[in-house]
Design a protein around this motif. Structure first.
Motif, PDB file in Angstrom:
ATOM      1  N   LYS A  67       0.837  -1.204   0.000  1.00 24.67           N
ATOM      2  CA  LYS A  67       0.000   0.000   0.000  1.00 24.67           C
ATOM      3  C   LYS A  67       0.872   1.255   0.000  1.00 24.67           C
ATOM      4  O   LYS A  67       0.425   2.326  -0.380  1.00 24.67           O
ATOM      5  N   GLY A  68       2.106   1.113   0.468  1.00 28.28           N
ATOM      6  CA  GLY A  68       3.049   2.221   0.526  1.00 28.28           C
ATOM      7  C   GLY A  68       4.099   1.963   1.588  1.00 28.28           C
ATOM      8  O   GLY A  68       3.854   1.223   2.536  1.00 28.28           O
ATOM      9  N   MET A  69       5.268   2.536   1.383  1.00 27.31           N
ATOM     10  CA  MET A  69       6.351   2.355   2.362  1.00 27.31           C
ATOM     11  C   MET A  69       7.299   3.529   2.327  1.00 27.31           C
ATOM     12  O   MET A  69       7.411   4.224   1.324  1.00 27.31           O
ATOM     13  N   ASP A  70       7.955   3.723   3.463  1.00 29.47           N
ATOM     14  CA  ASP A  70       9.007   4.728   3.525  1.00 29.47           C
ATOM     15  C   ASP A  70      10.352   4.026   3.334  1.00 29.47           C
ATOM     16  O   ASP A  70      10.397   2.802   3.150  1.00 29.47           O
ATOM     17  N   LEU A 139      18.476   1.096  -4.213  1.00 24.92           N
ATOM     18  CA  LEU A 139      17.025   0.990  -4.176  1.00 24.92           C
ATOM     19  C   LEU A 139      16.547   1.702  -2.921  1.00 24.92           C
ATOM     20  O   LEU A 139      17.106   1.497  -1.841  1.00 24.92           O
ATOM     21  N   HIS A 140      15.528   2.531  -3.067  1.00 25.68           N
ATOM     22  CA  HIS A 140      15.034   3.298  -1.919  1.00 25.68           C
ATOM     23  C   HIS A 140      13.600   3.722  -2.183  1.00 25.68           C
ATOM     24  O   HIS A 140      13.077   3.551  -3.286  1.00 25.68           O
ATOM     25  N   ALA A 141      12.959   4.266  -1.173  1.00 25.48           N
ATOM     26  CA  ALA A 141      11.603   4.787  -1.315  1.00 25.48           C
ATOM     27  C   ALA A 141      11.683   6.308  -1.338  1.00 25.48           C
ATOM     28  O   ALA A 141      11.922   6.945  -0.319  1.00 25.48           O
ATOM     29  N   SER A 142      11.509   6.862  -2.516  1.00 23.95           N
ATOM     30  CA  SER A 142      11.532   8.308  -2.721  1.00 23.95           C
ATOM     31  C   SER A 142      10.199   8.907  -2.286  1.00 23.95           C
ATOM     32  O   SER A 142       9.141   8.347  -2.597  1.00 23.95           O
TER      33      SER A 142
END
Length: 170
Positions: A67-70, A139-142
Motif C-alpha cells: 500500500k506504501g512504504m518509507d 534501491l530506496h523509497a523516494s
C-alpha cells in the motif's frame, strides 16, 4: 604475577580469534583486512530481487507493505521477506553494521543520506547494482516517486551522502 599475565595472554588470544573482535579491529582502522559480508551471494541476490519487486510502490510514511512504504520500511520489508530481523528505523539501521568506504561498497550494503538541512540521517537505501566506479545504484523509497533505483553519483545524492554500512546478519 606470571599467572595473571598468562591469563591475560590466553584471553587476548581467544578473543583475537573471534569474528566480533576482527570486525571491531577493522572498524577502528587497526587492520586492512577486507570486511566480510555475513550474507551469502544467494541471500544478497534474494534480498535485492525482493526489493526490486517493490519498484513503483508509492511512498507512505511508516509504511511497510504494498500500500506504501518509507525508506526504512522498504529495508525492513526486504529483510522480513527473507526471514531476517533488522531494525525498523533509519537511525537504528544506520548503526546495524560496519561502516565502509564508497570504494568498498558491494551490492547488498546499506546507504544513508541526510537530505535535510540538519545533516541528520533521514534516508536509507540498499545498493542494488554497481555498473562502474561512478555508477552505483541503490534501491530506496523516494517521497515523490515511490520505490525506485537511483545512481549515487548524481549531484543531489552525492551531496546528501553520509555513509555506507555492511549490515550484520541475525
Amino acid at each position: 604475577m606470571y599467572k595473571r599475565i598468562a591469563s591475560i595472554v590466553i584471553v587476548v588470544f581467544l578473543i583475537s580469534s573471534c569474528s566480533v573482535w576482527k570486525k571491531t579491529i577493522r572498524f577502528l582502522g587497526l587492520s586492512n583486512v577486507p570486511i566480510e559480508t555475513n550474507y551469502s551471494i544467494r541471500e544478497v541476490d534474494q534480498l535485492i530481487q525482493s526489493g526490486l519487486s517493490y519498484r513503483g510502490i508509492p511512498y507512505r510514511t511508516g509504511g511497510v507493505d504494498r500500500k506504501g512504504m518509507d525508506c526504512s520500511g522498504l529495508l525492513f520489508r526486504i529483510y522480513t521477506d527473507q526471514h531476517f530481523q533488522i531494525p525498523r528505523l533509519s537511525k537504528d539501521q544506520a548503526q546495524f553494521g560496519l561502516p565502509i568506504s564508497i570504494q568498498e561498497a558491494q551490492v547488498g550494503d546499506w546507504i544513508f543520506f541526510a537530505t535535510s538541512q540538519t545533516k541528520v540521517i533521514n534516508h536509507s537505501g540498499i545498493i542494488s547494482q554497481i555498473k562502474s566506479a561512478n555508477e552505483v545504484y541503490f534501491l530506496h523509497a523516494s517521497t515523490s516517486k515511490g520505490v525506485r533505483e537511483d545512481n549515487l553519483y548524481t549531484k543531489y545524492w552525492l551531496g546528501s551522502f553520509v555513509k555506507i554500512i555492511r549490515p550484520f546478519k541475525n
